[in-house]
Design an enzyme around this catalytic site. Structure first.
Site, mmCIF file in Angstrom:
data_model
loop_
_atom_site.group_PDB
_atom_site.id
_atom_site.type_symbol
_atom_site.label_atom_id
_atom_site.label_comp_id
_atom_site.label_asym_id
_atom_site.label_seq_id
_atom_site.Cartn_x
_atom_site.Cartn_y
_atom_site.Cartn_z
ATOM 1 N N GLN A 178 0.920 -1.089 -0.023
ATOM 2 C CA GLN A 178 0.075 -0.080 -0.034
ATOM 3 C C GLN A 178 0.932 1.225 0.009
ATOM 4 O O GLN A 178 1.043 1.743 1.012
ATOM 5 C CB GLN A 178 -0.818 0.041 1.110
ATOM 6 C CG GLN A 178 -1.944 1.117 1.164
ATOM 7 C CD GLN A 178 -3.038 0.997 2.052
ATOM 8 O OE1 GLN A 178 -3.233 0.099 2.823
ATOM 9 N NE2 GLN A 178 -4.008 2.166 2.170
ATOM 10 N N PHE A 179 1.243 1.721 -1.183
ATOM 11 C CA PHE A 179 1.964 2.858 -1.279
ATOM 12 C C PHE A 179 1.290 4.096 -0.741
ATOM 13 O O PHE A 179 2.186 5.220 -0.289
ATOM 14 C CB PHE A 179 2.345 3.287 -2.908
ATOM 15 C CG PHE A 179 1.193 3.893 -3.638
ATOM 16 C CD1 PHE A 179 1.204 5.133 -3.826
ATOM 17 C CD2 PHE A 179 0.280 2.867 -4.293
ATOM 18 C CE1 PHE A 179 0.120 5.770 -4.531
ATOM 19 C CE2 PHE A 179 -0.708 3.624 -4.814
ATOM 20 C CZ PHE A 179 -0.990 4.943 -5.082
ATOM 21 N N THR A 180 0.073 4.232 -0.545
ATOM 22 C CA THR A 180 -0.645 5.362 0.074
ATOM 23 C C THR A 180 -0.235 5.743 1.587
ATOM 24 O O THR A 180 -0.418 6.771 2.029
ATOM 25 C CB THR A 180 -2.200 5.304 0.208
ATOM 26 O OG1 THR A 180 -2.579 4.024 0.676
ATOM 27 C CG2 THR A 180 -2.631 5.304 -1.633
#
Length: 148
Positions: free
Chosen positions: A78-80
Site C-alpha cells: 500500500q503505497f498510500t
C-alpha cells in the site's frame, strides 16, 4: 518503511471479485515502502512484527506472539501509507518508493515472513484490491522504520 498491523480474527483480499488471499487468526499488514528503504530495514521490520506479543495468554494479558498462537499473515502492499497531505487537499505520493524497487522489497518481505510463519498470504502488487477484515480488539499498531 511502514507497516500497519491489524490483529484479526479473519481477513481476505480480492482482485477482480476473486479471493486471492485469505487468513484466519493473525495479522493483516499494510506495507508501505519508501525510496530510502533497504533489505536490512525490511529485516528489522519483519523481526519486530513477527515478534510482537499482542495476543492474549490464558490470563487475558497481551503476552503471546503470532508464532505462539499459530497465527497467519496477510501482507498487502500500500503505497498510500506515504501520502503527504501538507499542501492542499490532494495527497502527494512522491515519498513512496518507485514501483520496481517497492515491489522487489514487498516480495522480499513475503519471503522473509515465510521463514518464520507457516501461513503467509498476500495481495497483488499494484492491483486494485478489496480488503476485508475483522479487527480483533480492535488492535492496530503502526511500525515505522524511522522510529525503530
Amino acid at each position: 518503511m511502514r507497516f500497519v498491523i491489524q490483529r484479526v480474527t479473519e481477513s481476505s483480499v480480492k482482485v477482480d471479485g476473486k479471493v486471492i488471499g485469505q487468513i484466519g487468526k493473525g495479522f493483516m499488514v499494510l506495507i508501505g515502502v519508501a525510496d530510502s528503504d533497504t533489505k536490512e530495514i525490511a529485516d528489522k521490520m519483519v523481526k519486530k512484527m513477527t515478534g510482537l506479543r499482542i495476543f492474549e495468554d490464558e490470563e487475558g494479558k497481551t503476552n503471546l506472539s503470532l508464532d505462539a498462537v499459530g497465527g497467519e499473515l496477510l501482507l498487502i502492499s500500500q503505497f498510500t501509507l506515504y501520502a503527504n497531505c501538507k499542501k492542499g487537499n490532494r495527497p502527494s505520493f512522491v515519498e513512496a518508493g518507485k514501483p520496481d524497487m517497492a515491489e522487489e522489497l514487498y516480495e522480499y518481505i513475503i519471503s522473509k515472513c515465510k521463514e518464520h510463519i507457516p501461513v503467509v498470504e498476500r495481495g497483488m502488487f499494484g492491483a486494485d484490491m478489496k480488503v476485508s477484515l475483522v479487527n480483533d480488539g480492535p488492535f492496530t499498531i503502526v511500525l515505522d522504520s524511522d522510529r525503530l
